[in-house]
Every structure is written in structure tokens, then in C-alpha cells.
Design a protein around this motif. Structure first.
Motif, PDB file in Angstrom:
ATOM      1  N   GLY A   1     -66.882 -13.332  -9.983  1.00 24.35           N
ATOM      2  CA  GLY A   1     -66.520 -12.223 -10.861  1.00 24.35           C
ATOM      3  C   GLY A   1     -66.749 -10.872 -10.213  1.00 24.35           C
ATOM      4  O   GLY A   1     -65.876  -9.992 -10.241  1.00 24.35           O
ATOM      5  N   ILE A   2     -67.918 -10.677  -9.609  1.00 24.30           N
ATOM      6  CA  ILE A   2     -68.197  -9.379  -8.999  1.00 24.30           C
ATOM      7  C   ILE A   2     -67.377  -9.198  -7.730  1.00 24.30           C
ATOM      8  O   ILE A   2     -67.055  -8.070  -7.350  1.00 24.30           O
ATOM      9  CB  ILE A   2     -69.701  -9.187  -8.725  1.00 24.30           C
ATOM     10  CG1 ILE A   2     -70.240 -10.242  -7.756  1.00 24.30           C
ATOM     11  CG2 ILE A   2     -70.480  -9.222 -10.033  1.00 24.30           C
ATOM     12  CD1 ILE A   2     -71.686  -9.990  -7.348  1.00 24.30           C
ATOM     13  N   GLY A   3     -67.007 -10.301  -7.075  1.00 26.70           N
ATOM     14  CA  GLY A   3     -66.138 -10.195  -5.904  1.00 26.70           C
ATOM     15  C   GLY A   3     -64.742  -9.711  -6.281  1.00 26.70           C
ATOM     16  O   GLY A   3     -64.169  -8.842  -5.617  1.00 26.70           O
ATOM     17  N   ILE A   4     -64.202 -10.273  -7.350  1.00 23.34           N
ATOM     18  CA  ILE A   4     -62.876  -9.845  -7.819  1.00 23.34           C
ATOM     19  C   ILE A   4     -62.924  -8.386  -8.254  1.00 23.34           C
ATOM     20  O   ILE A   4     -62.041  -7.577  -7.918  1.00 23.34           O
ATOM     21  CB  ILE A   4     -62.402 -10.745  -8.972  1.00 23.34           C
ATOM     22  CG1 ILE A   4     -62.161 -12.176  -8.477  1.00 23.34           C
ATOM     23  CG2 ILE A   4     -61.136 -10.183  -9.604  1.00 23.34           C
ATOM     24  CD1 ILE A   4     -61.838 -13.166  -9.573  1.00 23.34           C
ATOM     25  N   ALA A   5     -63.974  -8.017  -9.002  1.00 20.06           N
ATOM     26  CA  ALA A   5     -64.100  -6.638  -9.478  1.00 20.06           C
ATOM     27  C   ALA A   5     -64.257  -5.666  -8.313  1.00 20.06           C
ATOM     28  O   ALA A   5     -63.681  -4.566  -8.317  1.00 20.06           O
ATOM     29  CB  ALA A   5     -65.282  -6.521 -10.434  1.00 20.06           C
ATOM     30  N   THR A   6     -65.035  -6.037  -7.312  1.00 19.56           N
ATOM     31  CA  THR A   6     -65.221  -5.173  -6.138  1.00 19.56           C
ATOM     32  C   THR A   6     -63.908  -4.972  -5.398  1.00 19.56           C
ATOM     33  O   THR A   6     -63.603  -3.875  -4.918  1.00 19.56           O
ATOM     34  CB  THR A   6     -66.271  -5.783  -5.198  1.00 19.56           C
ATOM     35  OG1 THR A   6     -67.525  -5.896  -5.893  1.00 19.56           O
ATOM     36  CG2 THR A   6     -66.462  -4.931  -3.953  1.00 19.56           C
ATOM     37  N   THR A   7     -63.123  -6.032  -5.295  1.00 15.14           N
ATOM     38  CA  THR A   7     -61.810  -5.919  -4.655  1.00 15.14           C
ATOM     39  C   THR A   7     -60.928  -4.915  -5.393  1.00 15.14           C
ATOM     40  O   THR A   7     -60.303  -4.041  -4.781  1.00 15.14           O
ATOM     41  CB  THR A   7     -61.120  -7.297  -4.626  1.00 15.14           C
ATOM     42  OG1 THR A   7     -61.926  -8.216  -3.889  1.00 15.14           O
ATOM     43  CG2 THR A   7     -59.752  -7.209  -3.982  1.00 15.14           C
ATOM     44  N   LEU A   8     -60.873  -5.025  -6.716  1.00 18.00           N
ATOM     45  CA  LEU A   8     -60.040  -4.111  -7.506  1.00 18.00           C
ATOM     46  C   LEU A   8     -60.513  -2.670  -7.377  1.00 18.00           C
ATOM     47  O   LEU A   8     -59.707  -1.745  -7.222  1.00 18.00           O
ATOM     48  CB  LEU A   8     -60.056  -4.531  -8.978  1.00 18.00           C
ATOM     49  CG  LEU A   8     -59.355  -5.846  -9.318  1.00 18.00           C
ATOM     50  CD1 LEU A   8     -59.541  -6.170 -10.791  1.00 18.00           C
ATOM     51  CD2 LEU A   8     -57.873  -5.783  -8.982  1.00 18.00           C
ATOM     52  N   ARG A   9     -61.809  -2.468  -7.412  1.00 18.10           N
ATOM     53  CA  ARG A   9     -62.330  -1.097  -7.313  1.00 18.10           C
ATOM     54  C   ARG A   9     -62.011  -0.489  -5.951  1.00 18.10           C
ATOM     55  O   ARG A   9     -61.646   0.686  -5.840  1.00 18.10           O
ATOM     56  CB  ARG A   9     -63.832  -1.078  -7.560  1.00 18.10           C
ATOM     57  CG  ARG A   9     -64.410   0.336  -7.676  1.00 18.10           C
ATOM     58  CD  ARG A   9     -65.856   0.277  -8.119  1.00 18.10           C
ATOM     59  NE  ARG A   9     -66.378   1.587  -8.444  1.00 18.10           N
ATOM     60  CZ  ARG A   9     -67.212   2.285  -7.655  1.00 18.10           C
ATOM     61  NH1 ARG A   9     -67.586   1.780  -6.484  1.00 18.10           N
ATOM     62  NH2 ARG A   9     -67.662   3.462  -8.035  1.00 18.10           N
ATOM     63  N   ALA A  10     -62.138  -1.315  -4.901  1.00 16.95           N
ATOM     64  CA  ALA A  10     -61.804  -0.824  -3.565  1.00 16.95           C
ATOM     65  C   ALA A  10     -60.332  -0.429  -3.471  1.00 16.95           C
ATOM     66  O   ALA A  10     -59.973   0.484  -2.723  1.00 16.95           O
ATOM     67  CB  ALA A  10     -62.140  -1.883  -2.516  1.00 16.95           C
ATOM     68  N   LEU A  11     -59.494  -1.100  -4.248  1.00 15.35           N
ATOM     69  CA  LEU A  11     -58.059  -0.795  -4.257  1.00 15.35           C
ATOM     70  C   LEU A  11     -57.722   0.337  -5.220  1.00 15.35           C
ATOM     71  O   LEU A  11     -56.544   0.632  -5.447  1.00 15.35           O
ATOM     72  CB  LEU A  11     -57.265  -2.047  -4.645  1.00 15.35           C
ATOM     73  CG  LEU A  11     -57.352  -3.215  -3.664  1.00 15.35           C
ATOM     74  CD1 LEU A  11     -56.611  -4.430  -4.218  1.00 15.35           C
ATOM     75  CD2 LEU A  11     -56.801  -2.833  -2.295  1.00 15.35           C
ATOM     76  N   GLY A  12     -58.751   0.973  -5.808  1.00 15.59           N
ATOM     77  CA  GLY A  12     -58.534   2.091  -6.712  1.00 15.59           C
ATOM     78  C   GLY A  12     -58.225   1.698  -8.131  1.00 15.59           C
ATOM     79  O   GLY A  12     -57.656   2.503  -8.883  1.00 15.59           O
ATOM     80  N   GLU A  13     -58.627   0.486  -8.538  1.00 15.79           N
ATOM     81  CA  GLU A  13     -58.282  -0.008  -9.874  1.00 15.79           C
ATOM     82  C   GLU A  13     -59.542  -0.380 -10.656  1.00 15.79           C
ATOM     83  O   GLU A  13     -59.674  -1.471 -11.208  1.00 15.79           O
ATOM     84  CB  GLU A  13     -57.327  -1.196  -9.747  1.00 15.79           C
ATOM     85  CG  GLU A  13     -56.024  -0.815  -9.040  1.00 15.79           C
ATOM     86  CD  GLU A  13     -55.085  -1.980  -8.815  1.00 15.79           C
ATOM     87  OE1 GLU A  13     -55.353  -3.084  -9.330  1.00 15.79           O
ATOM     88  OE2 GLU A  13     -54.077  -1.792  -8.109  1.00 15.79           O
ATOM     89  N   GLU A  14     -60.485   0.571 -10.701  1.00 20.58           N
ATOM     90  CA  GLU A  14     -61.752   0.302 -11.377  1.00 20.58           C
ATOM     91  C   GLU A  14     -61.561   0.042 -12.868  1.00 20.58           C
ATOM     92  O   GLU A  14     -62.282  -0.768 -13.467  1.00 20.58           O
ATOM     93  CB  GLU A  14     -62.717   1.475 -11.176  1.00 20.58           C
ATOM     94  CG  GLU A  14     -64.081   1.237 -11.801  1.00 20.58           C
ATOM     95  CD  GLU A  14     -65.062   2.372 -11.568  1.00 20.58           C
ATOM     96  OE1 GLU A  14     -65.953   2.561 -12.421  1.00 20.58           O
ATOM     97  OE2 GLU A  14     -64.954   3.058 -10.526  1.00 20.58           O
ATOM     98  N   GLY A  15     -60.605   0.713 -13.478  1.00 20.83           N
ATOM     99  CA  GLY A  15     -60.363   0.490 -14.904  1.00 20.83           C
ATOM    100  C   GLY A  15     -60.027  -0.951 -15.198  1.00 20.83           C
ATOM    101  O   GLY A  15     -60.555  -1.550 -16.151  1.00 20.83           O
ATOM    102  N   THR A  16     -59.149  -1.535 -14.391  1.00 21.54           N
ATOM    103  CA  THR A  16     -58.813  -2.952 -14.553  1.00 21.54           C
ATOM    104  C   THR A  16     -60.031  -3.828 -14.304  1.00 21.54           C
ATOM    105  O   THR A  16     -60.275  -4.801 -15.029  1.00 21.54           O
ATOM    106  CB  THR A  16     -57.683  -3.334 -13.582  1.00 21.54           C
ATOM    107  OG1 THR A  16     -56.539  -2.530 -13.859  1.00 21.54           O
ATOM    108  CG2 THR A  16     -57.318  -4.803 -13.722  1.00 21.54           C
ATOM    109  N   ALA A  17     -60.802  -3.479 -13.293  1.00 19.24           N
ATOM    110  CA  ALA A  17     -61.997  -4.271 -12.967  1.00 19.24           C
ATOM    111  C   ALA A  17     -62.962  -4.308 -14.141  1.00 19.24           C
ATOM    112  O   ALA A  17     -63.517  -5.365 -14.472  1.00 19.24           O
ATOM    113  CB  ALA A  17     -62.678  -3.686 -11.727  1.00 19.24           C
ATOM    114  N   ARG A  18     -63.174  -3.162 -14.769  1.00 15.05           N
ATOM    115  CA  ARG A  18     -64.109  -3.122 -15.896  1.00 15.05           C
ATOM    116  C   ARG A  18     -63.604  -3.972 -17.066  1.00 15.05           C
ATOM    117  O   ARG A  18     -64.390  -4.631 -17.750  1.00 15.05           O
ATOM    118  CB  ARG A  18     -64.324  -1.671 -16.342  1.00 15.05           C
ATOM    119  CG  ARG A  18     -65.175  -0.855 -15.367  1.00 15.05           C
ATOM    120  CD  ARG A  18     -65.360   0.569 -15.840  1.00 15.05           C
ATOM    121  NE  ARG A  18     -66.254   1.318 -14.958  1.00 15.05           N
ATOM    122  CZ  ARG A  18     -67.583   1.349 -15.069  1.00 15.05           C
ATOM    123  NH1 ARG A  18     -68.179   0.674 -16.058  1.00 15.05           N
ATOM    124  NH2 ARG A  18     -68.317   2.033 -14.233  1.00 15.05           N
TER     125      ARG A  18
END
Length: 454
Positions: free
Chosen positions: A203-220
Motif C-alpha cells: 500500500g505505501i509503495g503504491i502511494a509513494t509511486t503516485l506521489r512521486a508522479l505528482g498525484e498525491e491526491g489520488t494516493a491519499r
């Protein structure tokens, strides 16, 4: 005054009707998934009644009907309630670092609790220790270089061949467990703990990937759903949970490294490349997962980190080859071994679609609803998450059509299927708690009504 009135006024009728229509469509898709599972069970039982040995007691799952409770029952319910009631709010409001920490702990608690529903012996000790699994082969390994040099000699089914799970995979997983034994961390409990610890990072790996791609809103938005994915039933304690963790952490490190300028991202890209290279030697099917890091590289378009990661992957492949194990030779032998065993009597025509029923149970109703919304309104989803979802679906389709994973895909496909949490970001905020509850209830029902095996 007018502002207050508009804030408290009811939702306009057209918006209410649109929302109701969308929810109705979501529920219809979920009903379709349930019917697929039911149909797979009916047809599977008919195959058994006709004497076709599909090696399943409770088709389409590799499990048996055995209603039970265990020491993990109350903790699992408690974790589910906590995530359903508090997860969405925390995911929106908490600072990023602490949020990742609490998500990991929640995933760990959820997976461990589900595992202990089956009790200590069946839930932990026997799943990696059976005569078909990795830990049963540790005593046969005199040295890791010797293991790699002779590994392919024992893949085909003949006297002295490897146990089923060892023969069916590259030597990477066995190497990990041998390393643990050599440094004094061996044993059934340590192996199980490793799988759970690694699987909980998804879960945190997927979220970290999204945040690195500029998609923190989706990650949250997706973080609470990463915790309560029904697939956690099979993460603890199968080696496929370990595989999923290695893949996801590799992609996350690559994403972090690829979004930094110059050589600043090189260390993360190097670590990600090493993990992704080693991933190839955990399961042959994970070569398909190369689509996920490829999406990251296409989106970030950073040449230097990409070169570092590619060199790291090649370095891992060359290291294994230099010690005597060539990946493609192993795959060819595994293909032959696969049809020496139970795959010979498992009909491709049934499992080509029954596998999808297993996938439905592993991802849960919220994912089905999210995928429906993605299909009808793809632009509502951020580009990175959208491409990663499509790549995951392509991986699953290729794995299904290959014929190399007939049954047991609720476990085998974990490294891919857990990424299907991404479309849950499209679910309306007012419905999120209900969808989270549905995910948790499905996982609890599977774990309390069935004895899952692998």
C-alpha cells in the motif's frame, strides 16, 4: 446569508439522479462479479462430479469449506472498524510521513490478524513448511553458488527434483530463505514474518509511486483501500506476498529516483533497479510486471536515473547467469514441469474465465466499482494512476491467457492484483466508508468460512 443558505441547501435534483444512476451501475457491476464467482463454483463442481481432477475442493478457490474462528478474529474486526471509520479522514488530513507509517502498521495488523484467524499452526507454521514449499528444501542447499549452478537440473519431475513451489519458480525465493537460515534467522516463523512484513509494504509503495508522479491526491484516496484489500487473506503468509512487496517497493524507488534532477535520483533508482532485477528471479510471471516500471520511466522521462536502473537490472541478471542460472532456460523447463503435474488435468477452457472469478474475490467489490467508473470516465483519473491501472490489467490478461496460471491465482496474481486498488480513487467520498466496509466484510467471510491453502 446567501452563502450559508447555498452551503446548507440540498443537492440539486439532477445531481442526485446522476449520483443514484452511477451507484446503481456500480452495484450492477458488483452483482455481475458475484454471478461470475457463483458460476465458476457451479461449473467447477460439475467438473469434479464428472471426474475431472481440477485439484480444488471449493472451486474456483484453492480452499476448503470450513467455517471457523480463531485468535485473529477479534483483532481483524477491530482493525476493519478502525480503518472504515477513521481511515478516510486520516488519509485526507494527516501529514504524509506519519500517514504512511500508520498505513503500514494498519496493513500489518490487518494481514497478521487475518492469518491468525486460521490459528498459529495452520495460519503460520504449515503454509511455508509443507513438503511442497520453500523451507522444506533449505537443508538440501550446501551453498548458494552450488544452488544456482545446479538449480535447473532438479526442475523436471523425477527422483530428487525440487518441491513443487521451488521447482515452479526461479531460485530467488529459495536463496532468500537460505540466506535467512545462514545468518540465524531461519525457520518457519521467521519466513512467515518476512512474507507478512514485505506484503504489508504494498500500500505505501503504491502511494509513494503516485506521489512521486505528482498525484498525491489520488494516493491519499486509495490508502485506506490498500489496507483492506481482500487479497491480504493470501498475503499472509505466502511467498507471493513477499513478491508483491519487492515489486511495489522497486517501482516506488524507481519513481522517487526518476523524479529527481541530475544524479540526485541515482541512489533510489539504483535500489529500485536492484529490487526489480531480483524480482525476475522470484517468479517467472513477474517479467510481465515490467510494464509498471516502464510506465514510470515514460511519465518521468529522466534519462540518468533510467540508465542507472537498467544497469542495476542487467547486473542482477548477469550475476545469476554467471553463477549458472539462466532465466530463460529455467522458464522452458518450468513450462515442461507444469504440464507434468496437476496442470495436465486442469482444463484451460474453464480456468481462462474462472481465474477472473478468483480475481474478483481477491480485489473486492470496491475495485469492481472503481474499474467501472474508470471505463466510463477515464479522464477523471490522474494520468499516472490511469496508465498504471491499464498496465496492470494487461499483465493480468497476459498471465491468464498464457495458461501458466490455471487456478490459485487469488495468490499467484497478488503482485499485480493489488495494484487494481487505484480506481478506488474514483469512488464518491460519501460512499467510501460503505465500500471499505464491503471490502472488509468480504475478506472476513473468506477467511472465516474457508481454509485457504497454497
Amino acid at each position: 446569508m446567501s452563502t450559508e443558505l447555498s452551503a446548507s441547501s440540498p443537492e440539486p435534483a439532477p445531481a442526485r439522479r446522476a449520483g443514484f444512476a452511477a451507484l446503481s451501475a456500480d452495484l450492477l457491476v458488483v452483482l455481475g462479479g458475484a454471478l461470475l464467482v457463483w458460476r465458476a463454483g457451479v461449473v467447477g463442481q460439475r467438473l469434479l462430479d464428472r471426474g475431472v481432477n481440477i485439484y480444488l475442493d471449493f472451486p474456483p478457490l484453492f480452499a476448503s469449506w470450513a467455517p471457523h474462528t480463531g485468535p485473529g478474529t477479534i483483532p481483524a474486526v477491530a482493525v476493519a472498524l478502525a480503518v472504515v471509520l477513521g481511515g478516510p479522514v486520516l488519509a485526507r488530513r494527516m501529514r504524509w510521513g506519519p500517514l504512511l507509517g500508520i498505513t503500514y502498521l494498519a496493513s500489518l495488523a490487518w494481514t497478521a490478524s487475518l492469518t491468525l484467524v486460521d490459528g498459529w499452526k495452520h495460519g503460520v507454521l504449515t503454509k511455508l513448511a509443507g513438503n511442497k514449499n520453500y523451507l522444506a528444501e533449505i537443508d538440501r542447499v550446501e551453498s548458494i553458488p552450488g544452488l544456482l549452478a545446479t538449480f535447473t537440473d532438479r526442475i523436471l519431475l523425477e527422483p530428487g527434483s525440487w518441491a513443487v513451489h521451488v521447482a515452479g519458480h526461479p531460485p530467488g525465493a529459495l536463496v532468500v530463505f537460505v540466506w535467512m537460515e545462514r545468518i540465524g534467522l531461519g525457520g518457519f516463523v521467521a519466513g512467515a514474518v518476512l512474507c507478512v512484513l514485505a506484503g504489508a509494504t504494498v500500500g505505501i509503495g503504491i502511494a509513494t509511486t503516485l506521489r512521486a508522479l505528482g498525484e498525491e491526491g489520488t494516493a491519499r484516496k486509495i490508502l485506506p483501500f490498500t489496507v483492506l484489500m481482500p487479497g491480504a487473506v493470501w498475503v499472509g503468509v505466502s511467498a507471493d506476498g513477499l513478491f508483491a512487496g519487492v515489486l511495489t517497493c522497486g517501482v516506488a524507488l524507481l519513481a522517487v529516483g526518476s523524479t529527481k534532477r541530475g544524479w540526485r535520483g541515482a541512489p533510489a533508482a539504483l535500489a529500485g533497479g536492484l529490487l526489480l532485477g531480483f524480482m525476475l528471479f522470484l517468479s517467472y510471471g513477474l517479467v510481465l510486471a515490467g510494464l509498471l516500471p516502464l510506465v514510470v520511466l515514460v511519465l518521468t522521462r529522466r534519462v540518468r536515473p533510467a540508465l542507472v536502473a537498467v544497469v542495476a537490472v542487467v547486473g542482477v541478471v548477469v550475476t545469476f547467469a554467471a553463477h549458472g542460472f539462466w532465466w530463460y532456460e529455467g522458464y522452458q523447463l518450468v513450462h515442461e514441469r507444469y504440464y507434468q503435474g496437476i496442470a495436465a488435468t486442469r482444463p484451460y477452457g474453464y480456468f481462462a474465465w474462472a481465474n477472473l472469478a478468483c480475481l474478483v474475490l481477491a480485489v473486492g467489490p470496491a475495485v469492481l466499482a472503481g474499474l467501472r467508473r474508470l471505463a466510463f470516465a477515464p479522464r477523471r483519473m490522474a494520468l499516472g494512476a490511469r496508465l498504471l491501472t491499464v498496465s496492470t490489467l494487461l499483465c493480468l490478461l497476459a498471465a491468464d491467457l498464457s495458461g501458466m496460471s490455471k487456478a490459485e491465482v487469488e495468490r499467484i496474481w497478488l503482485p499485480y492484483s493489488l495494484w487494481l486498488v487505484l480506481p478506488c480513487a474514483l469512488l464518491p467520498r460519501r460512499h467510501v466508508k460503505w465500500w471499505l466496509a464491503a471490502q472488509a466484510i468480504l475478506a472476513l467471510l473468506i477467511n472465516h468460512l474457508l481454509r485457504t491453502r497454497w
